[in-house]
Motif scaffolding. Structure first.
Motif, PDB file in Angstrom:
ATOM      1  N   VAL A  24      35.273 118.301 -58.452  1.00  0.00           N
ATOM      2  CA  VAL A  24      35.629 117.449 -57.316  1.00  0.00           C
ATOM      3  C   VAL A  24      34.822 116.151 -57.351  1.00  0.00           C
ATOM      4  CG1 VAL A  24      35.599 117.232 -54.803  1.00  0.00           C
ATOM      5  CG2 VAL A  24      36.350 119.378 -55.851  1.00  0.00           C
ATOM      6  N   ILE A  25      33.512 116.260 -57.581  1.00  0.00           N
ATOM      7  CA  ILE A  25      32.653 115.071 -57.635  1.00  0.00           C
ATOM      8  C   ILE A  25      33.109 114.127 -58.747  1.00  0.00           C
ATOM      9  CG2 ILE A  25      30.314 114.281 -58.198  1.00  0.00           C
ATOM     10  CD1 ILE A  25      29.300 116.818 -56.701  1.00  0.00           C
ATOM     11  N   THR A  26      33.469 114.699 -59.875  1.00  0.00           N
ATOM     12  CA  THR A  26      33.949 113.894 -61.005  1.00  0.00           C
ATOM     13  C   THR A  26      35.235 113.164 -60.644  1.00  0.00           C
ATOM     14  OG1 THR A  26      32.996 115.531 -62.513  1.00  0.00           O
ATOM     15  CG2 THR A  26      34.552 113.943 -63.458  1.00  0.00           C
TER      16      THR A  26
ATOM     17  N   VAL B  94      26.783 109.163 -59.559  1.00  0.00           N
ATOM     18  CA  VAL B  94      27.534 110.425 -59.622  1.00  0.00           C
ATOM     19  C   VAL B  94      26.500 111.544 -59.567  1.00  0.00           C
ATOM     20  CG1 VAL B  94      29.200 111.784 -60.929  1.00  0.00           C
ATOM     21  CG2 VAL B  94      29.216 109.276 -61.105  1.00  0.00           C
ATOM     22  N   GLN B  95      26.397 112.230 -58.439  1.00  0.00           N
ATOM     23  CA  GLN B  95      25.268 113.147 -58.229  1.00  0.00           C
ATOM     24  C   GLN B  95      25.763 114.584 -58.033  1.00  0.00           C
ATOM     25  OE1 GLN B  95      21.984 109.961 -57.039  1.00  0.00           O
ATOM     26  NE2 GLN B  95      22.253 111.611 -55.593  1.00  0.00           N
TER      27      GLN B  95
ATOM     28  N   GLY C  62      28.637 112.826 -54.207  1.00  0.00           N
ATOM     29  CA  GLY C  62      28.012 114.078 -54.582  1.00  0.00           C
ATOM     30  C   GLY C  62      26.810 114.435 -53.735  1.00  0.00           C
ATOM     31  N   LYS C  63      25.810 114.999 -54.372  1.00  0.00           N
ATOM     32  CA  LYS C  63      24.652 115.510 -53.624  1.00  0.00           C
ATOM     33  C   LYS C  63      23.768 114.359 -53.155  1.00  0.00           C
ATOM     34  CE  LYS C  63      20.974 118.914 -53.592  1.00  0.00           C
ATOM     35  NZ  LYS C  63      20.339 120.068 -54.248  1.00  0.00           N
TER      36      LYS C  63
ATOM     37  N   ASP D 122      32.524 120.875 -48.567  1.00  0.00           N
ATOM     38  CA  ASP D 122      32.654 119.845 -47.540  1.00  0.00           C
ATOM     39  C   ASP D 122      31.961 118.580 -48.036  1.00  0.00           C
ATOM     40  OD1 ASP D 122      33.972 121.504 -45.731  1.00  0.00           O
ATOM     41  OD2 ASP D 122      32.082 122.249 -44.895  1.00  0.00           O
ATOM     42  N   PHE D 123      32.480 117.436 -47.612  1.00  0.00           N
ATOM     43  CA  PHE D 123      31.842 116.150 -47.900  1.00  0.00           C
ATOM     44  C   PHE D 123      31.698 115.366 -46.602  1.00  0.00           C
ATOM     45  CE2 PHE D 123      33.229 117.255 -52.099  1.00  0.00           C
ATOM     46  CZ  PHE D 123      32.326 116.645 -52.956  1.00  0.00           C
TER      47      PHE D 123
END
Length: 515
Positions: free
Chosen positions: A171-173, A193-194, A127-128, A154-155
């Motif tokens: 998506v992060i989850t 998990v950010q 995540g962030k 984008d990651f």
């Protein structure tokens, strides 16, 4: 006789075996899931008494763990807050004091994930990140570049950049749960998990676009604050809902055009045609009514406030659902009983108080941050803590919980005694704050200060102006008492304590600013 001796010995062996297994179970190190959102105001969490929205999954975590009422930050801004948590050190020590593009977090320094990894933990972050450098100390990382985007984000990964379709919170989850499923099951783990949400510009997920559609939110008493009775900094900021919130980018009035709409990498330009159509349709009727009869003055502020609140809370709804999905996975995977789950945010946020959005100030709304901790078998379900704790303490707490020695260079305190319901006699009675990013976009003046249980003293050192608030008599911080003769003794005492804190935390500002 021999028969009885054999039975006795056998019993001892069995008892010893049971004791050994029990001891092993007790000594088993806890897994850690650290769920972190961006700009989540306490006012928007049910467990903190929200009357404007519901957060059933965060509330569930609070009912099964401990809710901290006075968790605060040392520097209320995204990147620096993250650096403080990772290092357990103030911004002036860890080197990440602002969000500037030319400021990079030094990943070579000691961080709590590195120490957990060295102690045998698997470590992952999804995540962030927002620290302008690649993550270090993690076995797995998949992070958003910069602020990240809400749609089709984008990651960054060790293998390069990857675009993943969908809404960023979802998506992060999904990526976090996939890592949990793929991890080495024989090792304890740290998973961070950010979330990006509910950061500006508050783009809701498709499934939440119509939430709160017919709801009207009560206006804060200070929505039309005139900033009298305080230092000039309060008047000279650029974070007012009426004046500084963008109708297109922030409020989704799509009939108003600007360059961002045509930018293929901007928040709307990266949407698929279907996603864009769905979003525009959700706002169409309200936007047409707005453009047909555009409000002005206070009416415009009120309109923007209502639109802002709806989008902010729609974004929060996805974060709360994410918390629920992670908790459900832990339960189904049999990990619930031996996993510490933390929910927090990088700082608080203004939901119209003082007419503002954003954070940065040492005022209460942005100084406080949510903190909920569930630790089965250690934390009493439904417990509440009112001690003053800092994001500076988070890393030390997780190291302590994992049985890892806390380095002396870390400046925070472990919250483990508090989690066990035992406040040490020498627990802090005041907190130190220092904010240094005074330029664009919001022009909040540099300031430092001290907060005690009752008072708050703030110094805007480039302006040479002080503020003193009596939080018991003036919880909204509307009138500075700094020049009130009745508070002269309080001011003198707080300045002495302020200098001691600056010395304790080795803030070099003490050598540059005389007061």
């Amino acid at each position: 006789m021999i028969k009885y001796i054999l039975v006795f010995c056998s019993t001892l062996l069995i008892a010893g075996s049971v004791f050994s297994q029990s001891a092993k179970k007790e000594q088993k190190r806890p897994n850690i899931v650290f769920i972190f959102s961006d700009d989540h105001a306490l006012k928007a969490i049910g467990a903190y008494g929200s009357t404007i929205n519901e957060t059933p999954n965060i509330d569930k975590l609070a009912k099964e763990g401990m809710l901290f009422h006075h968790a605060m930050v040392t520097n209320s801004i995204c990147g620096p807050s993250r650096a403080v948590i990772l290092t357990g050190k103030y911004s002036h020590i860890n080197g990440m004091a602002t969000n500037g593009h030319n400021v990079r977090f030094n990943g070579a320094q000691v961080t709590f994930p590195k120490l957990l990894k060295a102690a045998g933990y698997q470590t992952a972050i999804v995540g962030k990140w927002h620290l302008n450098s690649d993550p270090t100390g993690f076995d797995f990382w998949k992070v958003l570049p910069g602020q990240g985007e809400y749609y089709n984000p984008d990651f960054l990964t060790p293998k390069g950049k990857e675009r993943i379709p969908g809404y960023v919170t979802n998506v992060i989850t999904n990526e976090s749960i996939q890592w949990l499923e793929a991890r080495d099951k024989d090792q304890p783990f740290l998973l961070m998990v950010q979330h990006k949400a509910p950061h500006r510009s508050w783009l809701p997920a498709p499934e939440h676009l119509n939430d709160y559609k017919d709801q009207s939110f009560p206006e804060p008493a200070t929505l039309f604050d005139n900033y009298e009775g305080r230092a000039s900094a309060a008047r000279n900021q650029k974070m007012e809902i009426g004046r500084d919130m963008n109708l297109f980018a922030d409020n989704k009035v799509f009939g108003i055009r600007n360059n961002q709409q045509e930018n293929p990498d901007g928040q709307y330009g990266r949407m698929t045609p279907e996603q864009r159509r769905h979003m525009e349709e959700a706002y169409r009727a309200e936007n047409e009514a707005f453009l047909k009869n555009r409000p002005e003055g206070k009416d415009l502020v009120r309109w923007k406030y209502q639109r802002y609140m709806k989008d902010y809370l729609r974004s929060v709804a996805s974060v709360d659902e994410s918390v629920g999905e992670v908790l459900d996975y832990l339960k189904k995977a049999g990990l619930e009983e031996n996993t510490i789950v933390v929910y927090s945010s990088d700082q608080g946020f203004y939901l119209g108080e003082h007419g503002w959005f954003d954070k940065r100030w040492m005022y209460e709304e942005s100084l406080h941050t949510p903190l909920v901790v569930r630790w089965p078998g250690v934390v009493r379900a439904g417990s509440v803590n009112r001690d003053m704790v800092l994001n500076l303490d988070f890393g030390e707490t997780l190291l302590d919980a994992a049985g890892v020695k806390i380095p002396q260079e870390m400046q925070g305190k472990s919250l483990v005694p508090l989690l066990k319901g035992q406040t040490p006699k020498n627990w802090r009675k005041e907190v130190y704050y220092h904010y240094v990013e005074s330029e664009k976009p919001h022009f909040v003046a540099k300031h430092f200060g001290i907060r005690t249980e009752r008072h708050k003293l703030i110094y805007y050192y480039e302006l040479g102006e002080w503020e003193l608030f009596d939080l018991e008599l003036d919880p909204q911080e509307l009138k500075s008492r700094y020049n009130d003769p009745a508070y002269a003794g309080v001011v003198k005492d707080l300045k002495i304590k302020l200098k001691k804190l600056q010395q304790e935390y080795k803030d070099p500002i003490i050598e540059k600013v005389k007061y």
